[in-house]
Design a protein around this motif. Structure first.
Motif, PDB file in Angstrom:
ATOM      1  N   GLN A  73       0.840  -1.202   0.000  1.00 40.90           N
ATOM      2  CA  GLN A  73       0.000   0.000   0.000  1.00 40.90           C
ATOM      3  C   GLN A  73       0.873   1.250   0.000  1.00 40.90           C
ATOM      4  O   GLN A  73       0.581   2.219  -0.698  1.00 40.90           O
ATOM      5  N   ALA A  74       1.966   1.223   0.770  1.00 45.35           N
ATOM      6  CA  ALA A  74       2.891   2.363   0.807  1.00 45.35           C
ATOM      7  C   ALA A  74       3.549   2.556  -0.560  1.00 45.35           C
ATOM      8  O   ALA A  74       3.674   3.686  -1.051  1.00 45.35           O
ATOM      9  N   GLU A  77       0.996   3.958  -2.996  1.00 41.89           N
ATOM     10  CA  GLU A  77       0.754   5.376  -2.707  1.00 41.89           C
ATOM     11  C   GLU A  77       1.879   6.226  -3.280  1.00 41.89           C
ATOM     12  O   GLU A  77       1.645   7.281  -3.880  1.00 41.89           O
ATOM     13  N   GLU A  78       3.114   5.763  -3.119  1.00 48.37           N
ATOM     14  CA  GLU A  78       4.276   6.469  -3.669  1.00 48.37           C
ATOM     15  C   GLU A  78       4.199   6.513  -5.201  1.00 48.37           C
ATOM     16  O   GLU A  78       4.475   7.547  -5.826  1.00 48.37           O
ATOM     17  N   PHE A  80       1.453   6.331  -7.097  1.00 52.20           N
ATOM     18  CA  PHE A  80       0.373   7.234  -7.504  1.00 52.20           C
ATOM     19  C   PHE A  80       0.800   8.694  -7.358  1.00 52.20           C
ATOM     20  O   PHE A  80       0.457   9.536  -8.190  1.00 52.20           O
ATOM     21  N   GLU A  81       1.558   8.996  -6.318  1.00 54.38           N
ATOM     22  CA  GLU A  81       2.059  10.362  -6.127  1.00 54.38           C
ATOM     23  C   GLU A  81       3.007  10.733  -7.268  1.00 54.38           C
ATOM     24  O   GLU A  81       2.949  11.835  -7.806  1.00 54.38           O
TER      25      GLU A  81
END
Length: 102
Positions: A73-74, A77-78, A80-81
């Motif tokens: 998940q981390a 998220e990275e 997608f950023e």
């Protein structure tokens, strides 16, 4: 459990319920919840004989569980950023060949 304890437990459960409906289980063992729930996956908890808690549920296939770990998940998220901060650009075959040569 005494009758009084069961009665108190039943009253507490009814107070928690937003709506109580009386349904009859059909001859084939099916219970109809209405078209709004057609095709939904449900989880049925058998609390005690004759007492069931039915909740809608989402199921994650075994081969996709790795996507739901905190580590992944981390990373997602990275990623997608990064995508948000690096918009796609047009590229030609010559650009690709040049990049391959690097």
């Amino acid at each position: 459990m005494t009758i009084k304890e069961k009665s108190v437990k039943t009253q507490a459960a009814e107070q928690m319920a937003e709506e109580v409906e009386i349904k009859t289980i059909g001859a084939s063992g099916q219970l109809y919840f209405g078209k709004a729930y057609a095709g939904k996956t449900v989880m049925i908890e058998k609390r005690e004989p004759g007492v069931w808690l039915v909740r809608t549920a989402s199921v994650i296939p075994d081969n996709e569980k790795w996507l739901h770990t905190p580590e992944m998940q981390a990373k997602l998220e990275e990623a997608f950023e990064w995508i948000d901060n690096h918009p796609a650009q047009a590229i030609t075959l010559e650009d690709i060949e040049r990049l391959k040569a690097l």
